[in-house]
Design an enzyme around this catalytic site. Sequence first.
Site, PDB file in Angstrom:
ATOM      1  N   CYS A   1       0.849  -1.202   0.000  1.00 13.79           N
ATOM      2  CA  CYS A   1       0.000   0.000   0.000  1.00 13.79           C
ATOM      3  C   CYS A   1       0.878   1.243   0.000  1.00 13.79           C
ATOM      4  O   CYS A   1       0.560   2.235  -0.680  1.00 13.79           O
ATOM      5  CB  CYS A   1      -0.947  -0.005   1.203  1.00 13.79           C
ATOM      6  SG  CYS A   1      -2.371  -1.107   1.002  1.00 13.79           S
TER       7      CYS A   1
ATOM      8  N   HIS B   1      -0.276  -8.475   1.154  1.00 14.06           N
ATOM      9  CA  HIS B   1      -1.124  -7.734   0.206  1.00 14.06           C
ATOM     10  C   HIS B   1      -1.081  -8.585  -1.066  1.00 14.06           C
ATOM     11  O   HIS B   1       0.009  -8.838  -1.598  1.00 14.06           O
ATOM     12  CB  HIS B   1      -0.537  -6.327  -0.005  1.00 14.06           C
ATOM     13  CG  HIS B   1      -1.295  -5.453  -0.962  1.00 14.06           C
ATOM     14  ND1 HIS B   1      -1.686  -4.155  -0.639  1.00 14.06           N
ATOM     15  CD2 HIS B   1      -1.709  -5.651  -2.241  1.00 14.06           C
ATOM     16  CE1 HIS B   1      -2.306  -3.609  -1.677  1.00 14.06           C
ATOM     17  NE2 HIS B   1      -2.326  -4.507  -2.669  1.00 14.06           N
TER      18      HIS B   1
ATOM     19  N   HIS C   1      -0.557 -10.382  -4.278  1.00 13.93           N
ATOM     20  CA  HIS C   1       0.324 -10.051  -5.402  1.00 13.93           C
ATOM     21  C   HIS C   1       0.571 -11.287  -6.240  1.00 13.93           C
ATOM     22  O   HIS C   1       0.621 -12.405  -5.732  1.00 13.93           O
ATOM     23  CB  HIS C   1       1.655  -9.453  -4.923  1.00 13.93           C
ATOM     24  CG  HIS C   1       2.377 -10.268  -3.888  1.00 13.93           C
ATOM     25  ND1 HIS C   1       2.021 -10.266  -2.564  1.00 13.93           N
ATOM     26  CD2 HIS C   1       3.426 -11.120  -3.994  1.00 13.93           C
ATOM     27  CE1 HIS C   1       2.827 -11.073  -1.893  1.00 13.93           C
ATOM     28  NE2 HIS C   1       3.686 -11.612  -2.739  1.00 13.93           N
TER      29      HIS C   1
ATOM     30  N   HIS D   1       3.299 -12.869  -8.829  1.00  7.20           N
ATOM     31  CA  HIS D   1       4.654 -12.795  -9.372  1.00  7.20           C
ATOM     32  C   HIS D   1       4.596 -13.196 -10.848  1.00  7.20           C
ATOM     33  O   HIS D   1       4.092 -14.274 -11.172  1.00  7.20           O
ATOM     34  CB  HIS D   1       5.580 -13.806  -8.676  1.00  7.20           C
ATOM     35  CG  HIS D   1       5.782 -13.591  -7.203  1.00  7.20           C
ATOM     36  ND1 HIS D   1       6.923 -13.024  -6.682  1.00  7.20           N
ATOM     37  CD2 HIS D   1       5.004 -13.896  -6.140  1.00  7.20           C
ATOM     38  CE1 HIS D   1       6.841 -12.999  -5.362  1.00  7.20           C
ATOM     39  NE2 HIS D   1       5.688 -13.526  -4.995  1.00  7.20           N
TER      40      HIS D   1
HETATM   41  P1  5GP Z   1       5.963 -13.150  -1.266  1.00  5.03           P
HETATM   42  O1  5GP Z   1       7.127 -13.795  -0.596  1.00  5.03           O
HETATM   43  O2  5GP Z   1       5.040 -12.490  -0.280  1.00  5.03           O
HETATM   44  O3  5GP Z   1       5.232 -14.037  -2.234  1.00  5.03           O
HETATM   45  O4  5GP Z   1       6.571 -12.026  -2.203  1.00  5.03           O
HETATM   46  C1  5GP Z   1       6.969 -10.774  -1.733  1.00  5.03           C
HETATM   47  C2  5GP Z   1       7.928 -10.231  -2.742  1.00  5.03           C
HETATM   48  O5  5GP Z   1       8.074  -8.847  -2.507  1.00  5.03           O
HETATM   49  C3  5GP Z   1       9.325 -10.851  -2.675  1.00  5.03           C
HETATM   50  O6  5GP Z   1       9.645 -11.463  -3.915  1.00  5.03           O
HETATM   51  C4  5GP Z   1      10.241  -9.670  -2.345  1.00  5.03           C
HETATM   52  O7  5GP Z   1      11.476  -9.724  -3.008  1.00  5.03           O
HETATM   53  C5  5GP Z   1       9.395  -8.488  -2.787  1.00  5.03           C
HETATM   54  N1  5GP Z   1       9.658  -7.265  -2.043  1.00  5.03           N
HETATM   55  C6  5GP Z   1       9.746  -7.147  -0.693  1.00  5.03           C
HETATM   56  N2  5GP Z   1       9.960  -5.858  -0.342  1.00  5.03           N
HETATM   57  C7  5GP Z   1      10.001  -5.158  -1.520  1.00  5.03           C
HETATM   58  C8  5GP Z   1      10.208  -3.764  -1.816  1.00  5.03           C
HETATM   59  O8  5GP Z   1      10.367  -2.911  -0.937  1.00  5.03           O
HETATM   60  N3  5GP Z   1      10.203  -3.419  -3.128  1.00  5.03           N
HETATM   61  C9  5GP Z   1      10.022  -4.330  -4.131  1.00  5.03           C
HETATM   62  N4  5GP Z   1      10.050  -3.881  -5.392  1.00  5.03           N
HETATM   63  N5  5GP Z   1       9.816  -5.644  -3.876  1.00  5.03           N
HETATM   64  C10 5GP Z   1       9.812  -6.046  -2.584  1.00  5.03           C
HETATM   65 ZN    ZN Z   2      -1.784  -3.290   1.251  1.00  5.78          ZN
END
Ligand code: 5GP
Ligand code: ZN
Length: 113
Positions: A7, A97, A99, A101
């Site tokens: 957010c 949140h 997302h 990939h």
């Molecule tokens: P999850 O592990 O929740 O599926 O994916 C979160 C993703 O967010 C990870 O791949 C991580 O590298 C990415 N991420 C975390 N913090 C940041 C940030 O501050 N900026 C960006 N661009 N990506 C982030």
């Molecule tokens: Zn959010």
Amino acid sequence: MAECLFCNIIAGDIPSTKVYEDETVYAFRDINPQTPVHILVIPKTHIESAAAVTEENKSLVADCFAAIAKIARAEGLDSGFRVVTNIGDDGGQTVHHLHFHILGGVKLSPKIV
Ligand code: 5GP
Ligand code: ZN
């Protein structure tokens, strides 16, 4: 949702490398790319994860996938790519949140399913 990282990214309070934006969707490059192309696609409305999709917010998921198709074309991922969404602690979700990939730019392996 001031405490939500994504957010804050949508609000512009935390910088990101934007690749796409429309009324309901924002997309930016992952800070720790796992593949040559690694983009995160998120609804601008805070939804905790895919487990929190409801009748009321489900159109935002379709908006994300319409954006994913556009981004994939723009990134030249014509020979294929993978879309992943992690859900909850057991699913490896670290940012709560919703997302998606986009992973591509290389031949991916192995398949999980
Ligand atoms: P999850 O592990 O929740 O599926 O994916 C979160 C993703 O967010 C990870 O791949 C991580 O590298 C990415 N991420 C975390 N913090 C940041 C940030 O501050 N900026 C960006 N661009 N990506 C982030
Ligand atoms: Zn959010």
